[in-house]
Design a protein around this motif. Structure first.
Motif, PDB file in Angstrom:
ATOM      1  N   GLN A   1       3.997   1.468  -0.968  1.00 51.50           N
ATOM      2  CA  GLN A   1       4.706   1.545  -2.250  1.00 51.50           C
ATOM      3  C   GLN A   1       3.825   2.217  -3.304  1.00 51.50           C
ATOM      4  O   GLN A   1       4.289   3.060  -4.066  1.00 51.50           O
ATOM      5  CB  GLN A   1       5.079   0.137  -2.741  1.00 51.50           C
ATOM      6  N   ASN A   2       2.553   1.833  -3.324  1.00 54.59           N
ATOM      7  CA  ASN A   2       1.650   2.409  -4.330  1.00 54.59           C
ATOM      8  C   ASN A   2       1.310   3.855  -4.038  1.00 54.59           C
ATOM      9  O   ASN A   2       1.312   4.694  -4.930  1.00 54.59           O
ATOM     10  CB  ASN A   2       0.374   1.577  -4.434  1.00 54.59           C
TER      11      ASN A   2
ATOM     12  N   ARG B   1       0.842  -1.211   0.000  1.00 54.81           N
ATOM     13  CA  ARG B   1       0.000   0.000   0.000  1.00 54.81           C
ATOM     14  C   ARG B   1       0.876   1.260   0.000  1.00 54.81           C
ATOM     15  O   ARG B   1       0.675   2.170  -0.812  1.00 54.81           O
ATOM     16  CB  ARG B   1      -0.901   0.005   1.238  1.00 54.81           C
TER      17      ARG B   1
ATOM     18  N   ALA C   1       4.488   5.903  -4.421  1.00 59.40           N
ATOM     19  CA  ALA C   1       5.239   5.627  -5.649  1.00 59.40           C
ATOM     20  C   ALA C   1       6.741   5.461  -5.367  1.00 59.40           C
ATOM     21  O   ALA C   1       7.588   6.020  -6.048  1.00 59.40           O
ATOM     22  CB  ALA C   1       5.009   6.720  -6.688  1.00 59.40           C
TER      23      ALA C   1
END
Ligand SMILES: [Zn+2]
Lengths: 95, 476
Positions: free
Chosen positions: B356-357, B354, B360
């Motif tokens: 990482q997304n 989560r 970014a």
């Protein structure tokens, strides 16, 4: 092998050279001479020779991955006719 | 005819910068960034008479990449000159490999919606990178920085086995993960150390392959996917309208989402390759090859099997974790600390992915050891899982030892029965209505009471103990 006018124009284009119409014949003759000179090598009998992997007889002439930076980079930059921010300044390149 | 009547053929030429300390033919360092023209020498600046000497590590890394992609390693190979004029190429030729590349005939497997698919690798060869062209503020001049000139690259050429942008994307991600696993390239796309030339053609099903177009130097997964989809649709439109595809080299414009012709076929480059006379033959003996093979680490597929068999992780989770070397290494280290692979995997699959997304980013600010320590604290009952989530947020903000965090914040779980009993009594006193509700058979009242107790203790009360003591009191 005869070099044609089109080949001169092609080579000039690859080298990004502008040549004048009247220069083409001169370049053609000069290149023809060079080609004929180099072609002499083709008359050597290579039947009895083994094929090689390249032009050098060195095998694995390699260096270790160790940093040794060149000290006098300023001297190298002196080759720049013009520079900006320590970069070679050249006419804008359009692709 | 519709889109479904056509088949697309995609081929990729991937360029990956090798993470050697020095350049391919000189001892200049390869570090990214740095003041322009400081990592240069007479060799990479193409001073007359300067001679290249091949870096041994470059051969090793390329062979490593070849072995990891099931290639044959050529016992003898050589370098060639690829001639073209461009100001970022100081010699006016690039030293590359033409007819005798180091590695040939490999393959890698990718997962597609129709199952596992093999993608052939035509060849892998070594070559040097070019310099970088910058532009001045007025747009009148170009500025040449040669720090990158001579940085080693491998070019990995795929067979025309890919059929969609999705497959191309999967293949690229797999290839990137393999190169990262074997530690020959950091594959930082944002720094240009992993980029691809994309060939696309279309043909009607059952007919011969169409003419291909090439898009150069794409350096993000997103633009590659978009450019392929655009290229396929454009070619189908041309063919449908009775037109002919020209064998052009195209430039993808990410902002406009379309391509422009960079070079037509008539202007096609004629590279006039010939053997590099300043370099010798590269011989990779069976001995050397086996030595390099032994240095290969455990690969993603092997790790996946181990996760499923040894740690009993679901296949889906294992696939996601091993698809990134960073996540997989993270998993390994954290598991060593807490000895609870299932929990580490859950944290990765939910919170880490989560973050990482959302951010970014690939890397977490905290270490895998710290996640492991956090899990130890949960498993020992020192903190509840809701507190653990707060510790996790704290680790993101300011990474430090989780034990310190909970001490500092006073987040240690209350597991003292006497203390909790006091809290339970207090909550019951304050909520007589809930007692009536519970006795009237409304089970939800218990949840409400537990929630109130959690709120009162800022989530620190041991939830199992709370439940137990509330039930005891309510039964009285
Ligand atoms: Zn150098």
């Amino acid at each position: 092998m005869d070099i044609k006018k089109e080949e001169i124009l092609h080579i000039a284009k690859l080298a990004s050279l502008k040549i004048k119409e009247e220069e083409i014949e001169e370049y053609r003759k000069n290149l023809q001479d060079i080609l004929e000179f180099a072609n002499i090598i083709n008359s050597v009998d290579t039947e009895y020779l083994e094929e090689t992997n390249g032009t050098s007889t060195n095998i694995n002439f390699l260096r270790e991955d160790e940093v040794n930076n060149f000290k006098d980079t300023d001297q190298l930059m002196k080759n720049a006719p013009e520079q900006e921010n320590n970069m070679f300044k050249i006419p804008k390149v359009i692709n | 005819m519709s889109r479904e009547d056509y088949e697309a053929i995609i081929g990729l030429e991937v360029h990956a910068e090798l993470s050697t300390k020095t350049k391919i033919f000189c001892s200049c360092e390869t570090n990214f960034g740095g003041k322009p023209n400081t990592h240069v020498c007479p060799v990479c600046m193409a001073m007359p008479g300067a001679l290249p000497v091949l870096n041994k590590k470059v051969v090793e890394y390329a062979v490593k990449a070849g072995l990891a992609t099931n290639c044959e390693i050529a016992p003898y190979s050589k370098n060639d000159r690829k001639n073209y004029f461009y100001p970022d190429l100081p010699k006016s030729y690039q030293i590359s490999q033409f007819d005798k590349p180091l590695c040939v005939g490999g393959k890698i497997e990718i997962e597609t919606e129709h199952g596992t698919k093999q993608i052939g690798i035509t060849r892998i060869h070594i070559e040097e990178d070019a310099g970088k062209l910058n532009h001045d503020d007025y747009g009148r001049n170009s500025l040449v920085d040669l720090n990158r000139a001579g940085v080693p690259l491998i070019e990995i050429v795929s067979e025309p086995d890919l059929r969609s942008s999705k497959e191309a994307d999967t293949y690229l991600k797999k290839l990137k993960s393999i190169l990262q696993y074997i530690e020959v390239s950091d594959c930082k796309m944002e720094e240009g150390s992993f980029r691809a030339d994309v060939n696309v053609s279309v043909h009607k099903k059952g007919e011969a392959f169409g003419t291909r177009t090439e898009m150069k130097n794409m350096s993000s997964f997103r633009s590659i996917t978009r450019a392929i989809d655009y290229g396929i649709q454009r070619q189908i439109d041309v063919v449908e309208n009775g037109g002919k595809i020209e064998q052009d080299t195209l430039r993808w414009d990410e902002v406009e989402g379309r391509t422009y012709v960079m070079r037509s076929k008539e202007d096609a480059q004629d590279y006039r390759y010939f053997p590099e006379p300043d370099l010798g033959t590269i011989e990779v003996s069976d001995e050397w090859k086996e030595e390099i093979r032994k240095s290969l680490p455990e690969m993603p597929e092997q790790r996946k099997t181990r996760y499923i068999e040894e740690f009993k992780l679901p296949e889906y989770d294992s696939n996601i974790i091993v698809s990134s070397k960073y996540l997989s290494d993270f998993f390994e280290v954290a598991t060593k600390v807490c000895n609870n692979p299932k929990s580490v995997s859950n944290w990765i699959m939910t919170d880490i992915i989560r973050v990482q997304n959302e951010e970014a980013v690939e890397k977490m600010p905290f270490s895998p050891e710290q996640l492991g320590q956090l899990i130890v604290l949960i498993d020992k009952g020192t903190i509840s899982s809701s507190i653990a989530k707060k510790v996790f947020e704290e680790l993101l903000k300011q990474p430090r030892n989780p034990e310190e965090i909970i001490k500092e914040k006073g987040w240690i779980q209350i597991s003292d029965e006497g203390e909790i009993k006091e809290i339970v009594k207090k909550i019951l006193e304050d909520n007589p209505g809930s007692i009536t509700d519970y006795k009237a058979g409304k089970d939800r009242a218990l949840g409400f009471l537990v929630g109130q107790a959690m709120k009162a203790t800022k989530g620190k009360a041991n939830p199992q103990l709370l439940n137990k003591l509330f039930l005891e009191e309510l039964k009285k």
